[in-house]
Design an enzyme around this catalytic site. Sequence first.
Site, PDB file in Angstrom:
ATOM      1  CE1 TYR A   1      38.843  49.392  46.268  1.00 58.34           C
ATOM      2  CE2 TYR A   1      37.777  47.294  45.868  1.00 58.34           C
ATOM      3  CZ  TYR A   1      37.715  48.607  46.276  1.00 58.34           C
ATOM      4  OH  TYR A   1      36.513  49.144  46.679  1.00 58.34           O
ATOM      5  CG  LEU A   2      44.763  43.577  43.605  1.00 57.11           C
ATOM      6  CD1 LEU A   2      44.908  42.073  43.469  1.00 57.11           C
ATOM      7  CD2 LEU A   2      45.560  44.084  44.793  1.00 57.11           C
TER       8      LEU A   2
END
Length: 561
Positions: free
Chosen positions: A519-520
């Site tokens: 997600y990053l």
Amino acid sequence: FDQWEEERYTDGSKWKFLEHKGPVFAPPYEPLPSNVKFYYDGKHMKLSPQAEEVATFFAKMLDHEYTTKEVFRNNFFKDWKKEMTPEEKSKITNLSKCDFTEMSEYFKAQTEARKQMSKEEKQVSKENERIVQEYGFCVMDNHKERIANFRIEPPGLFRGRGDHPKMGMLKRRIRPEDVIINCSKDSKHPKPPPGTKWKEVRHDNKVTWLVSWTENIQGSIKYIMLNPSSRIKGEKDWQKYETARRLKKCVDQIRAQYRDDWKSKEMRIRQRAVALYFIDKLALRAGNEKEEGETADTVGCCSLRVEHIKLYPELNGQEFVVEFDFLGKDSIRYYNTIPVEKRVFKNLQLFLENKQPEDDLFDRLNTSILNKHLQELMDGLTAKVFRTYNASITLQQQLKELTSEDNTPAKILSYNRANRAVAILCNHQRAPPKTFEKSMQNLQSKIDAKKDQLADARRELKSAKADAKVRKDEKTKKAVETKKKAVQRIEEQLMKLEVQATDREENKQIALGTSKLNYLDPRITVAWCKKWNVTIEKIYNKTQREKFAWAIDMADKDFEF
């Protein structure tokens, strides 16, 4: 990245040529030595090979909390009985009378023996190296690409996450007849083991998996894929984060629209707008992750029921508070108490009117309706894009707030705290490691020893200074400088240990890896490392560096998500 851009195909296909050797299957079961016995009701009992193999799966987990859980034990016993002979079934009727101790001790001894092996002994054997070279690579469009997981998972017991209702069930051995091969028509097709055949050989160049099969617990499809460091994987990763960055450009407009929609005359539009607010603000999943045949009562935003929320006009000094309590993906409990906008609160009160606890909160909304609306707002927009966007923005903001000119351990603590803020947002939880208390005690012992060492070093420095005042010669001056440096070095070592202890304690129930890997935007991390002079190896391990090679090459210290 220009090279990858140039090599993207104009006709929409993913690849032109794919050749590989297929999967490596789990080795056959090796029966236990005759001196390792199983006991039932205090008496030695020789098990059939099939029953013994499944018994070893339980024995290997005997010290784990799982084997104390009723659901796990019941599911295991039910599936184990299916592997028994009629005679074994008639004798073994109570799991509590089964004694797996000798089996457990045997496997623990094996594990300990592996730990004691020398570095040379631990080195991958020539046979293993041959297997890696033969099965661990494929050829895709004239490129030799590494394969991520070419070994098929061996049989065992399903654990699941959270309180999964299927924990303890038997994960069956995967055989060639279960496996679908994907490759080019004009390639050398993988050969199945002698005397067997594949379930199917297909030639689908619109997908990037090489091998697939359906596992027996939840009926989900498993894949053998390319290594994360492959060109196609890297490109898909880049596209994912670029989509999230496109959302950044229009997110204010989207937020303004759903706020307006809270006042709509149509109930379906109000429900859609409130659900989108939760997906945006709380990084909730849309709610369509449940696998076919899944029996766990898991929900997402669109499938929330009345019983999953409570409304408080005032709670702990805050107005318009909503309490969420439900099982999310993988049966992980989502519990959160959060103040919301007054109009959201009023809408929720409206949605709850004349409904029973088991009724849908958003009875005029489903994931299809929501996803269609998201596509209208922005091409490629999904609930997951919101999650990726909010996770990456949160990391970037937290890093700016938390990082200061300090030593490297303190900077890494700041990074982990920023990552933890994201993991909390995305509800990435884990159970504290079994060895947590012991490892913390060991770390505290090191801290105490280092404090003693520092006290000794400070006394020696004080003594050296007193000596220098009396003698006033070069030798005593040098001694003072040496003692000063020793004190500074030990202070740094102590700080590093204390930071490590803080980091471990804060992260014992939070899984940082999921958000970091999925997600990053890795360019945020790379830029932070370059800006604050932290080596990338301190944040990403070797596998992660391979996965994010494109970002490491691309991002500079001024990158902004």
